[in-house]
Motif scaffolding. Structure first.
Motif, PDB file in Angstrom:
ATOM      1  N   PRO A   1       0.832  -1.207   0.000  1.00 23.19           N
ATOM      2  CA  PRO A   1       0.000   0.000   0.000  1.00 23.19           C
ATOM      3  C   PRO A   1       0.870   1.262   0.000  1.00 23.19           C
ATOM      4  O   PRO A   1       2.025   1.252   0.433  1.00 23.19           O
ATOM      5  CB  PRO A   1      -0.800  -0.120   1.301  1.00 23.19           C
TER       6      PRO A   1
ATOM      7  N   GLU B   1      -6.050   2.196  -7.081  1.00 22.78           N
ATOM      8  CA  GLU B   1      -5.588   0.836  -6.794  1.00 22.78           C
ATOM      9  C   GLU B   1      -5.609   0.551  -5.294  1.00 22.78           C
ATOM     10  O   GLU B   1      -5.803  -0.597  -4.871  1.00 22.78           O
ATOM     11  CB  GLU B   1      -4.169   0.643  -7.343  1.00 22.78           C
ATOM     12  N   ASP B   2      -5.420   1.589  -4.490  1.00 24.64           N
ATOM     13  CA  ASP B   2      -5.485   1.451  -3.032  1.00 24.64           C
ATOM     14  C   ASP B   2      -6.840   1.886  -2.477  1.00 24.64           C
ATOM     15  O   ASP B   2      -6.975   2.133  -1.271  1.00 24.64           O
ATOM     16  CB  ASP B   2      -4.381   2.289  -2.384  1.00 24.64           C
TER      17      ASP B   2
END
Length: 337
Positions: free
Chosen positions: A180, A239-240
């Motif tokens: 992350p 994406e996170d």
């Protein structure tokens, strides 16, 4: 103004800072003059008027520096570069976001100028400018908050304990599972998205009103580049599962009457590219995931080429004012023959 050090010549660092500050103050004055003529919201209008007063004060003080040094006052930008009678090109909310970014850029540029200044009067002047723009930025931020327009960076979970990195995979990003994002990476991506999103709106407007076909094409190309960068940085946040700042494309009207000269629009565009390259460099240096570092490196190269093409347009049209330069010793030697 303090004149006790007039017998001490300005250094290259100091003259570069006051020369650049003069260019920025004169172009800001043009924007404030136009914004003042079109803004309707009285709270925003008060901020625009305050910014205009700051710009006029800075121009006056910088002119005095040049005159005291018997140094030619730069041409910068004048009333010939702004048409305050032009119809509205940008909305009130765009103006407020523009002022917010201007406040950030002012804080960054004046803090650097303070650090590079040794002569007392120059150091005092830039310290004063830094204080003024810090207050200006706070005023704009408060108004954005009051109007519900402030776009907050994403929130992150609070950790239970202090942790240390114990695997080299922390640095990877291309292969395997990507870790992350850490807080500074999120901050850089968020800020770079905001700057590019505002750039998209700015260049949409410029592309509609520029007189020269080459300049219009240049602005369209810049808009496409900025939009692509917004998408790349946004995809990393998504994406996170982190929110992506909104776009301001709809903050531009359909006017085709230019409030600014092509020279001014080209100068602002190439100047913002240079600032963007600096931010990308800082982002690259403070990012540890290699895939994101690669993105910054590739995108910096892309906008570097774009900036070079813009400089060539400015040179071809006689719009690029020559910055202060060192003596050409070889040329001086040849002239003795």
């Amino acid at each position: 103004m303090d004149t006790q050090h007039n017998n001490i010549k300005l250094t290259a660092a100091e003259i570069s800072q006051i020369w650049g500050a003069y260019q920025n103050a004169t172009i800001s004055k043009c924007f404030f003059q136009y914004f003042s003529s079109i803004v309707e919201d009285q709270d925003i209008k008060a901020l625009v008027q305050h910014g205009l007063e700051l710009s006029e004060s800075h121009i006056e003080q910088l002119t005095a520096f040049f005159n005291n040094e018997s140094y030619p006052v730069p041409q910068g930008f004048t009333d010939n570069d702004v048409n305050v009678g032009a119809p509205r090109l940008y909305s009130d909310s765009y103006i407020l976001y523009y002022l917010h970014q201007l406040g950030k850029l002012g804080i960054n540029s004046f803090s650097l100028a303070v650090a590079l200044s040794a002569r007392s009067d120059i150091h005092t002047y830039f310290s004063q400018c830094l204080s003024e723009y810090t207050k200006f930025h706070k005023m704009v931020t408060d108004l954005l908050l009051n109007k519900g327009l402030y776009i907050r960076p994403p929130y992150l979970p609070t950790p239970d304990k202090v942790e240390f990195v114990n695997k080299q995979s922390f640095l990877t990003g291309w292969f395997g599972n990507r870790r992350p994002l850490v807080s500074l990476e999120v901050t850089n991506l968020y800020d770079n998205i905001q700057r590019n999103a505002l750039g998209v709106s700015t260049l949409i407007g410029f592309s509609q009103v520029a007189s020269s076909k080459k300049v219009r094409q240049y602005m369209v190309r810049g808009k496409e580049i900025a939009a692509k960068h917004v998408e790349i940085f946004g995809s990393i946040l998504r994406e996170d599962d982190l929110p992506v700042p909104m776009s301001w494309d709809m903050e531009v009207t359909d006017s085709t009457v230019s409030p600014f000269s092509d020279k001014l629009m080209m100068f602002l565009t190439t100047g913002l590219i240079a600032i963007g390259m600096g931010y990308y460099g800082t982002s690259m240096a403070t990012t540890l995931r290699r895939d994101i570092q690669t993105h910054y490196g590739r995108l910096t190269s892309e906008i570097g080429k774009y900036a070079e093409d813009g400089a060539n347009i400015m040179i071809d049209n006689g719009w690029m004012e020559h910055p202060p330069k060192s003596a050409d010793r070889d040329k001086l030697a040849r002239n003795k023959d």
